[in-house]
Design a protein around this motif. Structure first.
Motif, mmCIF file in Angstrom:
data_model
loop_
_atom_site.group_PDB
_atom_site.id
_atom_site.type_symbol
_atom_site.label_atom_id
_atom_site.label_comp_id
_atom_site.label_asym_id
_atom_site.label_seq_id
_atom_site.Cartn_x
_atom_site.Cartn_y
_atom_site.Cartn_z
ATOM 1 N N ILE A 171 0.825 -1.216 0.000
ATOM 2 C CA ILE A 171 0.000 0.000 0.000
ATOM 3 C C ILE A 171 0.853 1.257 0.000
ATOM 4 O O ILE A 171 0.564 2.223 -0.717
ATOM 5 C CB ILE A 171 -0.960 -0.005 1.212
ATOM 6 C CG1 ILE A 171 -2.038 -1.071 1.014
ATOM 7 C CG2 ILE A 171 -1.601 1.372 1.399
ATOM 8 C CD1 ILE A 171 -3.011 -1.192 2.168
ATOM 9 N N ARG A 172 1.924 1.273 0.777
ATOM 10 C CA ARG A 172 2.763 2.478 0.865
ATOM 11 C C ARG A 172 3.275 2.899 -0.502
ATOM 12 O O ARG A 172 3.308 4.090 -0.831
ATOM 13 C CB ARG A 172 3.939 2.227 1.806
ATOM 14 C CG ARG A 172 4.813 3.485 2.027
ATOM 15 C CD ARG A 172 6.229 3.123 2.381
ATOM 16 N NE ARG A 172 6.878 2.372 1.327
ATOM 17 C CZ ARG A 172 7.387 2.912 0.224
ATOM 18 N NH1 ARG A 172 7.302 4.223 0.026
ATOM 19 N NH2 ARG A 172 7.973 2.160 -0.685
ATOM 20 N N GLN A 173 3.687 1.924 -1.302
ATOM 21 C CA GLN A 173 4.222 2.241 -2.624
ATOM 22 C C GLN A 173 3.168 2.915 -3.503
ATOM 23 O O GLN A 173 3.455 3.902 -4.189
ATOM 24 C CB GLN A 173 4.716 0.952 -3.296
ATOM 25 C CG GLN A 173 5.251 1.166 -4.708
ATOM 26 C CD GLN A 173 5.676 -0.139 -5.353
ATOM 27 O OE1 GLN A 173 5.780 -1.171 -4.687
ATOM 28 N NE2 GLN A 173 5.915 -0.107 -6.648
ATOM 29 N N TYR A 174 1.945 2.402 -3.466
ATOM 30 C CA TYR A 174 0.879 2.978 -4.274
ATOM 31 C C TYR A 174 0.483 4.361 -3.749
ATOM 32 O O TYR A 174 0.172 5.266 -4.538
ATOM 33 C CB TYR A 174 -0.335 2.047 -4.284
ATOM 34 C CG TYR A 174 -0.151 0.822 -5.145
ATOM 35 C CD1 TYR A 174 -0.632 0.782 -6.447
ATOM 36 C CD2 TYR A 174 0.516 -0.303 -4.661
ATOM 37 C CE1 TYR A 174 -0.460 -0.334 -7.245
ATOM 38 C CE2 TYR A 174 0.694 -1.430 -5.451
ATOM 39 C CZ TYR A 174 0.209 -1.440 -6.738
ATOM 40 O OH TYR A 174 0.389 -2.562 -7.525
ATOM 41 N N ILE A 175 0.484 4.516 -2.423
ATOM 42 C CA ILE A 175 0.171 5.814 -1.826
ATOM 43 C C ILE A 175 1.211 6.838 -2.252
ATOM 44 O O ILE A 175 0.903 8.008 -2.538
ATOM 45 C CB ILE A 175 0.132 5.713 -0.286
ATOM 46 C CG1 ILE A 175 -1.074 4.870 0.163
ATOM 47 C CG2 ILE A 175 0.083 7.098 0.355
ATOM 48 C CD1 ILE A 175 -2.410 5.511 -0.105
ATOM 49 N N SER A 176 2.468 6.421 -2.304
ATOM 50 C CA SER A 176 3.553 7.312 -2.723
ATOM 51 C C SER A 176 3.334 7.799 -4.152
ATOM 52 O O SER A 176 3.549 8.977 -4.464
ATOM 53 C CB SER A 176 4.899 6.585 -2.618
ATOM 54 O OG SER A 176 5.943 7.366 -3.148
ATOM 55 N N GLU A 177 2.897 6.902 -5.030
ATOM 56 C CA GLU A 177 2.669 7.280 -6.422
ATOM 57 C C GLU A 177 1.516 8.261 -6.555
ATOM 58 O O GLU A 177 1.480 9.063 -7.492
ATOM 59 C CB GLU A 177 2.378 6.025 -7.249
ATOM 60 C CG GLU A 177 3.574 5.081 -7.356
ATOM 61 C CD GLU A 177 3.230 3.789 -8.056
ATOM 62 O OE1 GLU A 177 2.033 3.603 -8.387
ATOM 63 O OE2 GLU A 177 4.145 2.964 -8.273
ATOM 64 N N ARG A 178 0.582 8.214 -5.607
ATOM 65 C CA ARG A 178 -0.555 9.141 -5.639
ATOM 66 C C ARG A 178 -0.244 10.471 -4.969
ATOM 67 O O ARG A 178 -1.051 11.394 -5.007
ATOM 68 C CB ARG A 178 -1.766 8.503 -4.973
ATOM 69 C CG ARG A 178 -2.320 7.301 -5.726
ATOM 70 C CD ARG A 178 -3.577 6.758 -5.073
ATOM 71 N NE ARG A 178 -4.143 5.653 -5.841
ATOM 72 C CZ ARG A 178 -5.305 5.065 -5.559
ATOM 73 N NH1 ARG A 178 -6.010 5.475 -4.499
ATOM 74 N NH2 ARG A 178 -5.757 4.067 -6.299
#
Length: 215
Positions: A171-178
């Motif tokens: 989740i952290r990786q996807y949150i970072s991209e957003r």
């Protein structure tokens, strides 16, 4: 709350994927780990050696390396094609089974030897003695360490996020991209795992209470 509400499309499916990964790997680990424990207490030296070697090798191998083997090396063998999720399930099962084996074996050792001797006197085979006499008593005595091992499995499942599996650890990786706050996202992920661990702890207490009354 904004980070959570704005990214429910991530938190919901990813945590469901984590639960699915955990449940499948937990069942596999319990079954395979129990079989390994039976090998380790077998009267046949070859079976005991196989169980001992497996547990020794796997317990001393980092879980990340187990994941790397099934994700990157195993496909090169061209035996059976597996996707990333299946590779994660197999990796967690292979790794956790070694620990489940030792927990179950310790429970088997708590059962008085007289129980097995009585079974042999009645003409029961080794498998029947284990399945009908020893294992039911052994599993009741190892509920706390068994649940603790499953809790460790749940937390270890986050490693799958680093191997292209869309679960809570990713989740952290996807949150970072957003472009959202990663620290807040990690706090929500941590809260999610706390809730899941609390559920497992409740199961542990329930089983201990029920089986203590049964004894």
């Amino acid at each position: 709350m904004d980070v959570l509400l704005d990214n429910l499309d991530l938190f919901g499916p990813f945590f469901l994927r984590t639960i699915e990964l955990f449940l499948i790997a937990a069942v596999g680990s319990l079954v395979f780990g129990t079989i390994l424990a039976m090998l380790r207490v077998s009267p046949v030296p070859v079976f005991r050696a196989v169980g001992t070697v497996y547990v020794t090798v796997v317990r001393n191998t980092p879980l990340t390396l187990v994941f790397a083997f099934f994700v990157f090396a195993y496909p090169l063998l061209e035996i059976v094609k597996i996707d990333y999720f299946t590779a994660a399930v197999v990796s967690l099962t292979v790794y956790t089974s070694a620990f489940i084996c030792e927990v179950v074996r310790s429970g088997i050792n708590t059962v008085p030897v007289g129980q097995a001797e009585a079974g042999r006197a009645l003409g029961l085979t080794f498998g029947q003695i284990l399945g009908e006499v020893v294992l039911p008593q052994a599993l009741r005595s190892v509920v706390p360490p068994l649940i603790s091992t499953l809790i460790a499995l749940l937390k270890n499942s986050t490693i799958a996020g680093g191997f292209s599996v869309a679960e809570a650890g990713a989740i952290r990786q996807y949150i970072s991209e957003r472009g959202d706050n990663q620290l807040v996202a990690l706090l929500w992920v941590a809260l999610g795992f706390i809730i899941l661990v609390a559920v497992l702890s409740f199961v542990q207490r329930s089983l201990e209470k029920r089986w203590s009354v049964a004894r």
